[in-house]
Design an enzyme around this catalytic site. Sequence first.
Site, mmCIF file in Angstrom:
data_model
loop_
_atom_site.group_PDB
_atom_site.id
_atom_site.type_symbol
_atom_site.label_atom_id
_atom_site.label_comp_id
_atom_site.label_asym_id
_atom_site.label_seq_id
_atom_site.Cartn_x
_atom_site.Cartn_y
_atom_site.Cartn_z
ATOM 1 N N ASP A 110 -2.982 -17.774 5.529
ATOM 2 C CA ASP A 110 -4.144 -18.729 4.729
ATOM 3 C C ASP A 110 -4.973 -19.534 5.944
ATOM 4 O O ASP A 110 -5.657 -20.073 5.504
ATOM 5 C CB ASP A 110 -3.983 -19.210 3.577
ATOM 6 C CG ASP A 110 -2.149 -20.068 3.874
ATOM 7 O OD1 ASP A 110 -1.438 -19.152 3.412
ATOM 8 O OD2 ASP A 110 -2.250 -20.723 2.982
ATOM 9 N N ASP B 27 -5.698 -5.466 5.760
ATOM 10 C CA ASP B 27 -7.256 -5.352 4.579
ATOM 11 C C ASP B 27 -8.081 -6.715 4.980
ATOM 12 O O ASP B 27 -9.192 -6.102 4.766
ATOM 13 C CB ASP B 27 -7.170 -4.447 3.250
ATOM 14 C CG ASP B 27 -7.562 -4.196 3.082
ATOM 15 O OD1 ASP B 27 -9.106 -3.781 3.190
ATOM 16 O OD2 ASP B 27 -7.406 -3.258 1.473
ATOM 17 N N LYS C 210 2.386 -13.976 5.771
ATOM 18 C CA LYS C 210 2.805 -15.253 4.980
ATOM 19 C C LYS C 210 4.759 -15.341 4.410
ATOM 20 O O LYS C 210 5.023 -15.153 3.255
ATOM 21 C CB LYS C 210 2.488 -14.080 3.699
ATOM 22 C CG LYS C 210 1.981 -15.594 2.616
ATOM 23 C CD LYS C 210 1.063 -16.647 2.747
ATOM 24 C CE LYS C 210 1.482 -17.381 1.384
ATOM 25 N NZ LYS C 210 0.564 -19.081 1.979
ATOM 26 N N TYR D 133 0.742 -1.021 -0.070
ATOM 27 C CA TYR D 133 0.516 -0.243 -0.337
ATOM 28 C C TYR D 133 1.144 1.198 -0.195
ATOM 29 O O TYR D 133 0.470 2.066 -0.218
ATOM 30 C CB TYR D 133 -1.186 0.150 1.143
ATOM 31 C CG TYR D 133 -2.472 -0.706 1.330
ATOM 32 C CD1 TYR D 133 -2.388 -2.275 1.109
ATOM 33 C CD2 TYR D 133 -3.628 -0.315 0.908
ATOM 34 C CE1 TYR D 133 -3.691 -2.907 0.614
ATOM 35 C CE2 TYR D 133 -4.140 -1.021 1.126
ATOM 36 C CZ TYR D 133 -4.478 -2.346 0.575
ATOM 37 O OH TYR D 133 -5.412 -3.505 0.358
#
Length: 408
Positions: free
Chosen positions: A275, A299, A221, A154
């Site tokens: 995930d 987000d 991640k 971002y």
Amino acid sequence: MENRQPQKIKLKADGALDVPETPIIPFIEGDGIGRDIWPATRLVLDKAIEAAYGGRRRIEWHELLVGEKGFHETGEWLSEEALAAIQDHVVAIKGPMTTPIGTGIRSLNVAIRQKLDLYACVRPVRYIHPVPSPMKSPEKIDMVVFRENTEDLYAGIEWQAGSDEARKVIDFLNTQMGTELSGMTGIGIKPISEKNTKRLVAMAIAYAVEQGRSSVTLMHKGNIMKFTEGAFSRWGYEVARERFAEQTLTEADLYDQHGGRRPEGKVVIKDRIADMLFQQVLLRPDEFDVIATPNLNGDYISDALAAQVGGLGMAPGANIGDTCAVFEATHGTAPKYAGLDKVNPSSLILSGAMMLDHMGWKESADKVRRALQATVKDGIVTYDLARQIQGAKEVKCSAFAKAITEHL
Ligand code: NAD
């Protein structure tokens, strides 16, 4: 005698707030449905403060002209004076704002976050009975997401495929760094820094300690993006050790040294691959409490969790930095409903309750939450929920706010 003159909130040397009995709090009404949900919110907050503290405390509201209203009256969407006023008053609240098209401003919300360095986007997610939810046991959900607000993908460092800039970067990577990218490749950069990670995770842990929460989960991640997301997790554990050694323990220590039983008052620091966390918040939501995560994961998970408890219309939020905080509705301006006195003001009202908590006015914040819950439980709701709750009575935005005040 106590001073009842309106005064600014001040920051103490240790970063805590010095809140007078009559603080001046800037508000931005917001565009579109802002004109409906802001008056509803203000009514509920004022009445809750009155109910909690008699005449001893009240808020002196101070309007800032930002967004469409600002543009029409001052020619500026977001003036330097408005930004300075937020900074100067330490705490502010805002409705949703239109993203101006063709002005070079990406988003007013992003501009406010960046200019005031509001580095944490904080979103509590909690179920309110009987709001329709896709979960079997939505009452098990009680989490608070701390999303890093200033970096990651971002940060806006990206170049279009085919542009001179993208070609330059590709050329550098292919000739000097051993990559084999094709010429027509879009490039985005994902910066994640030690400093910004540690201040975000430290805020999440401090919150967990203060609120008696059981755990902070570092969501990342890092199995794939080792030096950005993986580093986020490592720096997260590091800041827990460096600054909260007395109040925290890792999940590994919990099992190795305490047989899996959390010692009273300690916050467990754990991490989960993004995930997998998306699965676990569906399957075992009661195992998660505070979640700290980089911008993009944050987000996704904030909106997914909001859907698990009934959607964005009910989800509160805040953007918080070291020197000021802005509390806001998490939905947009819903222009087709603007001025119809129809939409659900709960997101902004619950954000107002977060603001009262942040100011240390906890009794009034609890009153707002309890009264809103009682109103929804009575089946008195706005159109969005009325169509989903059997036997509910649909009322206008203003009537919903009034019904809440009757429960205070
Ligand atoms: P939106 O959230 O404004 O509306 C989408 C739909 O959600 C609405 O049509 C309505 O059906 C429903 N909805 C939204 N808020 C509701 C409420 N309080 N009660 C009941 N139903 C509600 O999203 P959008 O249409 O994508 O965006 C419209 C504008 O808002 C754009 O200019 C966008 O940039 C801006 N926006 C601002 C913010 C913000 O200020 N934080 C956030 C998102 C979008």
